[in-house]
Design an enzyme around this catalytic site. Structure first.
Site, short mmCIF file in Angstrom:
data_model
loop_
_atom_site.label_atom_id
_atom_site.label_comp_id
_atom_site.label_asym_id
_atom_site.label_seq_id
_atom_site.Cartn_x
_atom_site.Cartn_y
_atom_site.Cartn_z
N HIS A 1 0.84 -1.20 0.00
CA HIS A 1 0.00 0.00 0.00
C HIS A 1 0.87 1.25 0.00
O HIS A 1 0.67 2.18 -0.79
CB HIS A 1 -0.93 -0.02 1.22
CG HIS A 1 -1.75 1.22 1.36
ND1 HIS A 1 -1.34 2.31 2.10
CD2 HIS A 1 -2.94 1.57 0.82
CE1 HIS A 1 -2.26 3.26 2.03
NE2 HIS A 1 -3.24 2.83 1.26
N ARG B 1 -9.98 4.29 -9.31
CA ARG B 1 -10.34 3.36 -8.22
C ARG B 1 -11.34 4.09 -7.33
O ARG B 1 -10.94 4.86 -6.47
CB ARG B 1 -9.08 2.96 -7.45
CG ARG B 1 -8.11 2.14 -8.28
CD ARG B 1 -6.70 2.16 -7.74
NE ARG B 1 -6.09 3.47 -7.94
CZ ARG B 1 -4.79 3.71 -7.94
NH1 ARG B 1 -3.94 2.71 -7.77
NH2 ARG B 1 -4.31 4.92 -8.10
N ARG C 1 -13.53 2.25 -12.51
CA ARG C 1 -13.74 0.91 -11.96
C ARG C 1 -14.78 0.97 -10.86
O ARG C 1 -14.69 1.81 -9.95
CB ARG C 1 -12.42 0.36 -11.39
CG ARG C 1 -12.54 -1.06 -10.85
CD ARG C 1 -11.23 -1.58 -10.32
NE ARG C 1 -10.87 -0.96 -9.05
CZ ARG C 1 -9.72 -1.17 -8.41
NH1 ARG C 1 -8.81 -1.97 -8.94
NH2 ARG C 1 -9.47 -0.58 -7.26
N GLU D 1 -8.41 -10.02 -14.11
CA GLU D 1 -7.46 -10.11 -12.99
C GLU D 1 -7.51 -11.45 -12.27
O GLU D 1 -6.93 -11.62 -11.20
CB GLU D 1 -7.70 -8.96 -12.00
CG GLU D 1 -9.13 -8.76 -11.60
CD GLU D 1 -9.38 -7.46 -10.85
OE1 GLU D 1 -8.44 -6.94 -10.22
OE2 GLU D 1 -10.52 -6.98 -10.89
N GLY E 1 -5.72 -6.23 -14.80
CA GLY E 1 -5.31 -5.84 -13.45
C GLY E 1 -4.23 -6.80 -12.99
O GLY E 1 -4.51 -7.83 -12.36
N THR E 2 -2.99 -6.49 -13.33
CA THR E 2 -1.91 -7.47 -13.16
C THR E 2 -1.48 -7.66 -11.71
O THR E 2 -0.79 -8.64 -11.41
CB THR E 2 -0.69 -7.07 -14.02
OG1 THR E 2 -0.39 -5.70 -13.78
CG2 THR E 2 -1.00 -7.28 -15.49
N ASN E 3 -1.87 -6.74 -10.82
CA ASN E 3 -1.54 -6.96 -9.40
C ASN E 3 -2.26 -8.22 -8.89
O ASN E 3 -1.64 -9.15 -8.38
CB ASN E 3 -1.95 -5.75 -8.55
CG ASN E 3 -1.22 -4.49 -8.94
OD1 ASN E 3 -0.21 -4.54 -9.62
ND2 ASN E 3 -1.74 -3.35 -8.53
N ASP E 4 -3.60 -8.23 -9.05
CA ASP E 4 -4.37 -9.39 -8.59
C ASP E 4 -4.14 -10.61 -9.47
O ASP E 4 -4.16 -11.74 -8.99
CB ASP E 4 -5.87 -9.05 -8.55
CG ASP E 4 -6.27 -8.42 -7.21
OD1 ASP E 4 -5.53 -8.62 -6.23
OD2 ASP E 4 -7.31 -7.74 -7.15
N CYS F 1 -3.58 -1.93 -16.32
CA CYS F 1 -3.70 -0.85 -15.32
C CYS F 1 -3.07 -1.21 -13.98
O CYS F 1 -3.18 -0.47 -13.02
CB CYS F 1 -5.16 -0.45 -15.12
SG CYS F 1 -6.18 -1.78 -14.43
#
Length: 729
Positions: free
Chosen positions: A326, A432, A488, A616, A637-640, A702
């Site tokens: 974060h 977001r 989103r 994602e 959403g490549t983080n998730d 993103c």
């Protein structure tokens, strides 16, 4: 030197003997020793070797040569080489090579000299011959600082106010020949060269040439100048510049001449350098900042509740979390330096202090953090502000001529959107919406909605949120002025918004007009074992369609309002998060489209909108062909997607991923640079299947990877239309 590099005997053993010899002679400089002193020193050195190794110093030239060759090969695996490879992404398996060459000597009289030169100025990129030399000396003497080096040119000597004659004056013939060699080498290699030269008995020898290291500013200037001179093409100039050079130019950096006391090291999570007084809470950061203090927010880890403190602070230091924690993500978005996951820093909130070994730092003490190296330093280390030259603008305009992908921004506040627009973004790729409710009274209304136990209570909270959401999105549409804005729908892991303290619960109870016990009970009911895979994203909107309806209304009423007065029609892209089945998308698309029709009818205005989805989850990537029947665009959403592909929590992975890198299990942290083999294959499958169903379908990325150069290159090869990242990235 041979004993140190080849035989492994540390230099201090010899330095001790050298100091003793100088003391005995009553001199301070090495060159003041007499020949007989040096003869004795050689004997003492050989005795030292025998004492350390139990064998004589090798006298056979063949043995010496093979010893040196072995030492070069062995150096590939020393710690310094390993660190260098890690910093410059050089594979270990490349190996190294040995060059054996005859030597000439620069210390055989006054018609001999040695020097180092750059064909252009490595500090600012100017087309000046730059370097130093010494008469009757060896190469080591130039870099060791034993004697004061002399300038190469008369111009440099005068500009530096030196009384020592330049090479141009001392050896004019050698200088003219060297000037010719300078141009010959640059024209051949088509890059700035770092050369080692030597004059021996009045003859010039070139010992070595290599591509010269240079500052970020010099790199830009040299690339632009060489392209303008016709030495290289514009595309060659661009491809010669590493992306991280641009990053360095946009953030303050530590003054390289300044002294620093490093006490800890973490992950370099957000570039730039900052100094300030240590604070341990977001509220304290705001208070001190309002009083004119510069502060560094130090936390074990940050949460959405700390957003005001992150904004007020000059930089942030956390002891937990990785490059995509974060703190890291928010700091990058705000352009704040961040050092994350500094595990050796032990924070004690109760005593308002932190410890690193025996060092104790208390609240109010000054520290400096460097988001490029991950270093934490005591006191204030001076920084150098970013300076963007004309070459910067030239390079960026050339990049625009060649690129095929668009660059959008992740932004949800007007300030972020304006900053992104100033930096040249071509739309917003990710709003977001939950981030719009992190501050002040807004988070209370958000918590009221999440904690509502029935539709009536939820609707009361949604009515408050509608006005806030509409106001923010209206402003984003105005700032973007006809560029696409991808909004989103709510995707909060509930644990980020559920109140945890009695005071927070009291505020929610008061706002909702319900007993505190009811809020406590509801907060307890909503606790989840695994919030990141829990009741969030489209699941929240499926369970409570009124949330989806409120958000769609806010988006469309904003589009209608701006559309009435703006010259360019707003382009609203409504994005459904965390979809894994076609049925989820179908249900929510119905709600969104019905709301759009209703708003158009109420407002008497038509507006442009598209409904798409985030990809994602692995199932969404594999089902992309079916999803594309309903979705008008995909955003990865490549983080998730990385978390769910690896089965790895990005907030916890920082504890062991360094070990994985050290053992060669992974080359890069997959949350920092996209895993092209695994996660990348899922993206490629989704692109292929999605466009098979919907020809020419718009697709972008993103996640945080949207700002990583290697990941961007992958997106280009895969055929994505845009990348979206935080304004400063």
């Amino acid at each position: 030197m041979y004993s140190d590099v080849v035989l492994g005997i540390e230099l201090h053993n010899f330095e001790k003997l050298l100091e003793r010899s100088k003391k005995k002679r009553g001199v301070t400089q090495d060159h003041e020793l007499q020949p007989k002193d040096l003869e004795q020193l050689v004997k003492d050195y050989k005795a030292c070797v025998y004492l350390q190794l139990g064998e004589e110093f090798p006298e056979d030239p063949q043995q010496q040569l093979w010893g040196a060759v072995g030492a070069v090969f062995g150096s590939w695996m020393n710690q310094r080489a390993k660190t260098y490879r890690k910093l410059h992404d050089i594979p270990e398996e490349w190996g190294t090579a040995v060059n054996v060459q005859a030597m000439v000597f620069g210390n055989m009289g006054n018609d001999c000299a040695t020097g180092v030169a750059f064909t252009r100025n490595p500090s600012n990129g100017a087309k000046d011959f730059y370097g130093e030399f010494l008469v009757n000396a060896q190469g080591e003497d130039v870099v060791a600082g034993i004697r004061t080096p002399q300038e190469l040119t008369i111009k440099a000597r005068k500009s530096h106010g030196s009384d020592l004659p330049s090479l141009e004056e001392v050896m004019p013939g050698i200088f003219r020949e060297l000037e010719n060699v300078r141009h010959q080498l640059e024209n051949h290699y088509r890059d700035m060269q770092d050369i080692e030269l030597l004059a021996f008995n009045g003859k010039l020898y070139m010992l070595q040439t290599r591509t010269g290291k240079r500052t970020a500013h010099a790199a830009l200037q040299i690339a632009v100048d060489m392209a303008n001179e016709g030495l290289i093409s514009k595309s060659q100039a661009l491809m010669r510049l590493k992306p991280d050079l641009i990053d360095q130019l946009l953030h303050p950096t530590l003054d390289p001449k300044a002294k620093k006391t490093v006490i800890a090291k973490g992950l370099p999570a957000s570039p730039g350098a900052a100094a300030g007084k240590v604070v341990f809470s977001a509220d304290e950061a705001v208070t001190r900042s309002e009083n004119g203090d510069k502060v560094i927010l130090v936390r074990i880890e940050t949460s959405p509740d700390d957003i005001h403190g992150l904004h007020a602070a000059e930089g942030v230091l956390t002891t937990r979390g990785g490059m995509t924690s974060h703190a890291a993500v928010v700091a990058r978005g705000m352009g704040r330096p961040c050092v994350a996951g500094a595990g050796e820093v032990k924070v004690n909130y109760s005593s308002a202090s932190f410890e690193v070994g025996n060092v104790v730092v208390r609240e109010g003490q000054l520290i400096t953090i460097d988001g490029v190296t991950g270093e934490v330093m005591l006191g204030e280390v001076p920084t150098v502000p970013p300076q963007l030259s004309g070459a910067f603008g030239t390079v960026m305009s050339w990049a625009d001529e060649f690129r095929t992908m668009q660059v959008r921004a992740n932004a949800e506040t007007p300030a972020d959107a304006r900053q992104a627009k100033e930096f040249g973004c071509e739309g917003i790729g990710l709003v977001r919406t939950e981030h719009m409710f992190f501050e002040g009274g807004r988070i209370v209304a958000m918590r009221q909605m999440i904690l509502a136990s029935d539709k009536t209570d939820r609707q009361a909270a949604l009515d408050k949120l509608l006005a806030m959401q509409r106001e923010d999105i209206t402003e984003l549409f105005r700032i973007m002025d006809g560029l696409p804005v991808t909004v989103r729908l709510l995707d909060p892991p509930l644990h980020e918004f559920i109140p945890h303290t009695e005071a927070e619960m009291g505020l929610v109870a008061k706002a909702a007009g319900v007993p505190l016990d009811r809020v406590r009970r509801r907060a307890s009911e909503l606790q989840e074992a695994n919030p990141m895979l829990g009741h969030r994203g489209c699941r929240l909107a499926i369970t409570y369609p009124e949330i989806c309806e409120m958000q769609a209304r806010a988006i469309f009423e904003a589009a209608a309002e701006v559309g009435r007065s703006a010259k360019k029609t707003p382009v609203a892209e409504v994005m459904v998060p965390l979809v894994s089945t076609l049925e989820e998308l179908v249900q929510l698309k119905k709600v969104i489209e019905a709301t759009a029709q209703q708003v158009q009818k109420e407002q008497g205005v038509n507006f442009t909108y598209r409904v798409g989805t985030m990809v994602e989850l692995p199932r969404a990537a594999l089902q992309a062909g079916r999803l594309a029947e309903q979705a008008e665009f995909f955003s990865f959403g490549t983080n998730d997607l990385t978390q769910t592909t690896y089965g790895l929590s990005r907030d916890d992975a920082g504890a062991f991923l360094p070990e994985y890198k050290a053992k060669g299990i992974v080359e890069q942290d997959p949350f920092v640079s996209l895993d092209q083999e695994g996660v990348g294959e899922l993206i490629q499958i989704a692109v292929e299947r999605g466009r098979r169903s919907r020809s020419g379908m718009k697709m972008g990325i993103c996640g945080e990877h949207g700002g990583d150069p290697a990941s961007i290159e992958f997106c280009e090869k895969t055929g994505l239309d845009y990348v979206s990242c935080s304004p400063f990235r």
